[in-house]
Design an enzyme around this catalytic site. Structure first.
Site, PDB file in Angstrom:
ATOM      1  CG  HIS A 145      71.692  50.788  54.883  1.00  0.00           C
ATOM      2  ND1 HIS A 145      70.712  51.621  55.161  1.00  0.00           N
ATOM      3  CD2 HIS A 145      72.437  51.661  54.249  1.00  0.00           C
ATOM      4  CE1 HIS A 145      70.664  52.898  54.508  1.00  0.00           C
ATOM      5  NE2 HIS A 145      72.154  52.869  53.867  1.00  0.00           N
TER       6      HIS A 145
ATOM      7  CB  SER B 116      76.355  57.936  57.634  1.00  0.00           C
ATOM      8  OG  SER B 116      77.418  56.565  57.175  1.00  0.00           O
ATOM      9  CD  GLU B 117      73.665  56.473  53.797  1.00  0.00           C
ATOM     10  OE1 GLU B 117      72.760  55.511  53.719  1.00  0.00           O
ATOM     11  OE2 GLU B 117      74.144  56.797  53.177  1.00  0.00           O
ATOM     12  CG  LEU B 118      71.065  51.770  62.459  1.00  0.00           C
ATOM     13  CD1 LEU B 118      72.018  51.387  62.370  1.00  0.00           C
ATOM     14  CD2 LEU B 118      71.394  52.929  65.015  1.00  0.00           C
TER      15      LEU B 118
END
Ligand code: XIL
Length: 387
Positions: free
Chosen positions: A266, A295-297
């Site tokens: 993030h 995984s959560e860009l």
């Protein structure tokens, strides 16, 4: 800015914490004055041209990579434009919330897979992989958890949960975030482990146990350790990277079935990267024989200037610069953004702007048109070495 204390607590956890990393950059550009910010972070001459019209998924696949997103069941089921964009751009889908305890285990003795199954079905219908998030986490636990789970029964609950959920998707899942966010050096433990109910009830071996149980229930799934804040540049994050590396080393040396590290990513639009430190960390992870999943860009524009042209350029540059560093490491096998369109970003709530303008952290805008952020990602995929 936030309606209640639990929201502001979450902001601290996810945005506030990482904003600390941004604090240095902001200090340099003085008082977050938008003129200063755009001057310091923006390069109006930067060229974000992309060749051809291929989707992100196709560009990724050309390099042996997988691209996809996290998405919620309700928005996906109700928004045909979102469906079409996901089908076009993505090769993997993960439920944004539907596999967290809060949703999948509404009561101690009840598992409800209906919402996550809907997303899994959508992925299957459209030839996308399906990724699971998250089996063991200290957040988004159901209300009943603190009344029911204790030192005596915690192991039973953990084992039963992991076994039931991983068995449900056995053979149909690309990878599982088995443990999420277990490291937090600020909590003061020598191990760097975060103080969570699982640690309190089961001690540090809860992590190894979780992987062993998952591997037994689904021997084919790729088992991932997922963590936040690993990409930030302030000294406290170097401490965090070291603690994560130690945890991974220890798990590997004990023969724990763990296969990959998930780096949430993030990113902060207003903070600088340290390519050397980041690249070094990725090499160290890879040398343990682990794969890496971004995984959560996303890129928060919370503190960027209000001018959307400038804002989009800064966000796009952050995507391209970050991915150019991480994709240089061949152990990186997949990139997922935490959402696809600005219409449905968790940052609307957890990273909102003080000027009240809608946030623009994702590759597509509110109307599902691609933004410069899309170009930034596409360019990084096009430049990436083949796996
Ligand atoms: C977020 C979801 O996007 C929100 O909808 C939810 O309200 C809170 O959680 N790290 C994680 C994810 O591992 O599960 C979080 O997802 C974002 C931060």
């Amino acid at each position: 800015m936030f309606k209640n204390s639990s929201q502001s607590r979450r902001r601290f956890l996810y945005i506030g914490l990482s904003s600390l990393a941004g604090a240095t950059a902001l200090a340099v550009v003085k008082n977050s004055n938008p003129m200063y910010l755009s001057h310091a972070l923006d390069n109006p001459k930067r060229d974000f041209q992309v060749a051809g019209l291929a989707s992100l998924s196709k560009r990724a696949a050309a390099k042996g990579l997988i691209y996809g997103v996290a998405c919620g069941r309700d928005v996906l089921a109700s928004d045909k434009n979102l469906q079409a964009s996901i089908v076009r751009q993505c090769g993997v889908l993960t439920p944004e919330n539907e596999l967290k305890w809060q949703f999948v285990r509404p009561r101690p003795d009840v598992f409800d897979f209906s919402r996550a199954d809907w997303i899994a079905g959508f992925a299957r219908t459209h030839n996308m992989l399906f990724r699971g998030h998250a089996l063991v986490w200290h957040e988004q636990l159901p209300e009943w958890f603190k009344e029911v789970v204790n030192r005596q029964n915690a192991e039973k609950f953990l084992v039963e949960h992991i076994t039931t959920v991983t068995k449900h998707y056995a053979g149909k899942i690309h990878s599982w975030d088995v443990v999420n966010e277990a490291i937090k050096p600020d909590d003061g433990l020598k191990s760097g482990l975060r103080q969570t109910p699982w640690l309190k009830f089961l001690g540090p071996d809860y992590i190894e146990l979780a992987y062993r149980v998952a591997a037994q229930a689904d021997p084919k799934a790729m088992l991932v350790y997922n963590e936040n804040g690993l990409e930030h540049n302030a000294p406290e994050y170097e401490v965090k990277r070291t603690a994560v590396l130690k945890l991974l080393e220890r798990l590997k040396s004990r023969g724990t079935p763990i296969h990959a590290l998930g780096i949430q990513s993030h990113l902060l639009g207003d903070a600088s990267l340290n390519p050397k430190k980041l690249r070094n960390f990725l090499s160290n992870v890879a040398s343990l024989g682990l794969k890496i999943i971004i995984s959560e860009l996303d890129v928060t524009d919370q503190k960027l200037p209000s001018d959307t042209v400038v804002r989009d350029r800064i966000v796009a540059a952050k995507y391209e610069d970050y991915l150019s560093v991480v994709l240089d490491e061949r152990a990186v096998i997949a990139v997922l953004t935490w959402g696809l369109s600005d219409k449905y970003s968790w940052l609307s709530k957890f990273g909102s702007r003080s000027d009240g303008a809608p946030v623009r952290p994702l590759p597509l805008d509110l109307n599902f048109k691609s933004k410069l952020a899309w170009n930034g990602i596409a360019r990084a995929f096009d430049k990436a070495p083949k796996r």
